[in-house]
Write an enzyme that holds these catalytic residues in place. Sequence first.
Site, short mmCIF file in Angstrom:
data_model
loop_
_atom_site.label_atom_id
_atom_site.label_comp_id
_atom_site.label_asym_id
_atom_site.label_seq_id
_atom_site.Cartn_x
_atom_site.Cartn_y
_atom_site.Cartn_z
N HIS A 64 0.82 -1.21 0.00
CA HIS A 64 0.00 0.00 0.00
C HIS A 64 0.85 1.26 0.00
O HIS A 64 0.38 2.35 -0.32
CB HIS A 64 -0.90 0.04 1.23
CG HIS A 64 -1.82 -1.13 1.37
ND1 HIS A 64 -2.82 -1.40 0.47
CD2 HIS A 64 -1.86 -2.12 2.29
CE1 HIS A 64 -3.47 -2.50 0.84
NE2 HIS A 64 -2.90 -2.96 1.94
N HIS A 91 5.89 6.81 6.15
CA HIS A 91 5.49 6.24 4.85
C HIS A 91 4.96 7.36 3.97
O HIS A 91 4.76 8.49 4.45
CB HIS A 91 4.44 5.15 5.06
CG HIS A 91 3.18 5.69 5.66
ND1 HIS A 91 2.94 5.73 7.00
CD2 HIS A 91 2.11 6.28 5.08
CE1 HIS A 91 1.78 6.29 7.23
NE2 HIS A 91 1.25 6.66 6.07
N HIS A 93 2.46 8.82 0.50
CA HIS A 93 1.30 8.74 -0.39
C HIS A 93 1.64 9.58 -1.61
O HIS A 93 2.07 10.73 -1.47
CB HIS A 93 0.05 9.28 0.29
CG HIS A 93 -0.29 8.58 1.59
ND1 HIS A 93 -1.15 7.51 1.66
CD2 HIS A 93 0.15 8.79 2.86
CE1 HIS A 93 -1.24 7.09 2.91
NE2 HIS A 93 -0.45 7.85 3.67
N GLU A 103 -2.62 13.38 0.58
CA GLU A 103 -3.91 13.08 1.20
C GLU A 103 -4.55 14.39 1.67
O GLU A 103 -5.68 14.70 1.32
CB GLU A 103 -3.72 12.11 2.36
CG GLU A 103 -3.12 10.79 1.89
CD GLU A 103 -3.60 9.60 2.69
OE1 GLU A 103 -3.29 9.53 3.89
OE2 GLU A 103 -4.30 8.74 2.11
N HIS A 116 3.97 10.71 6.09
CA HIS A 116 3.34 10.63 7.41
C HIS A 116 4.31 10.00 8.40
O HIS A 116 4.76 8.87 8.20
CB HIS A 116 2.07 9.76 7.33
CG HIS A 116 0.97 10.44 6.59
ND1 HIS A 116 -0.04 9.77 5.95
CD2 HIS A 116 0.72 11.76 6.42
CE1 HIS A 116 -0.87 10.65 5.40
NE2 HIS A 116 -0.43 11.87 5.67
N THR A 198 -5.82 7.10 7.78
CA THR A 198 -6.38 7.31 6.44
C THR A 198 -6.53 6.01 5.67
O THR A 198 -6.79 6.04 4.47
CB THR A 198 -5.50 8.28 5.64
OG1 THR A 198 -4.23 7.67 5.40
CG2 THR A 198 -5.31 9.60 6.36
N THR A 199 -6.31 4.88 6.33
CA THR A 199 -6.54 3.57 5.72
C THR A 199 -7.37 2.75 6.69
O THR A 199 -7.42 3.05 7.90
CB THR A 199 -5.22 2.81 5.50
OG1 THR A 199 -4.64 2.50 6.76
CG2 THR A 199 -4.24 3.62 4.67
#
Length: 261
Positions: A64, A91, A93, A103, A116, A198-199
């Site tokens: 992910h 990690h 995005h 995000e 993040h 957010t997941t």
Amino acid sequence: QIAEWGYENNGAYKWPIMYPTCGDNLQSPVNINIFLAPTSPRLGRLRFTGYNTPAWLTVKNDGHTALVEVKSNAYIEGGGLHGRYKLTQFHFHWGSDNTRGSEHTINGVPARMEVHLVHYKESLGSFQSAQNFPGGLTVLGILYSGSMTNNGAYNDLVNKLSLVLPPGSTPVALQPQALLSLFPPLVGNYFRYTGSLTTPPCSQSVIWTVFQKTIPIANRQLQSFRQLFSSEKNVMFPVRLQNNYRPTQPLNRRIVESSSF
Ligand code: SG7
Ligand code: ZN
């Protein structure tokens, strides 16, 4: 068979079916309208411990995101937080092109990537137990902007992404590196609100801090992130891990505040 969550084919809109909390009303990310964010005297400078000395880091592709685990001790406190929070991982995005990927959005505009830094409240013992408490987690988010030249602090990470292209590959050690060299905006102004992971499972346990300054990154460095493969598969072909961001969620009754110092 239970389908795993993902981002493909409007994946995020389906999360609440299997993870009801994802449909709740304190969700992340959100849009930050900087003109509407009141300054709060509570929100002084964050204090960083262990961010200035070389940290032991490993990177992996979890299917992910590109996930960097932090093996050294690094903590934040202050800045309106209660108690001390320990950094466990960071990690990213990112998008398939430079018009999207982050995000959080600022005044409605997404950035090309967002990092993040995930921390848990030390007094709660572990990340696992902390993620079920309101305020058990605090995540620091920083957005990226374009640059004509490589950001040298990212050379080692970017090079090693080529060693973790398939999802679930073994972690690869990075050269020990000071976290502040990767994330200089941490010392600056920030926005603060209460939200969620957010997941999935979208736990509403996160105090969010999003920094005002961005980190420059060159396109060719971003391309290395876009080469990773996702854990989501079409019937026959592996798919690239891109656009692994959740769309912004309604603020509902929440107020995004601005730091003051
Ligand atoms: C990424 O974002 C990973 C997850 C993380 C999730 O998919 O970094 O990390 C792990 C260890 O699975 O989930 C529970 C957790 O930290 C959500 O984190 S985020 O809200 O900062 N994006
Ligand atoms: Zn994240």
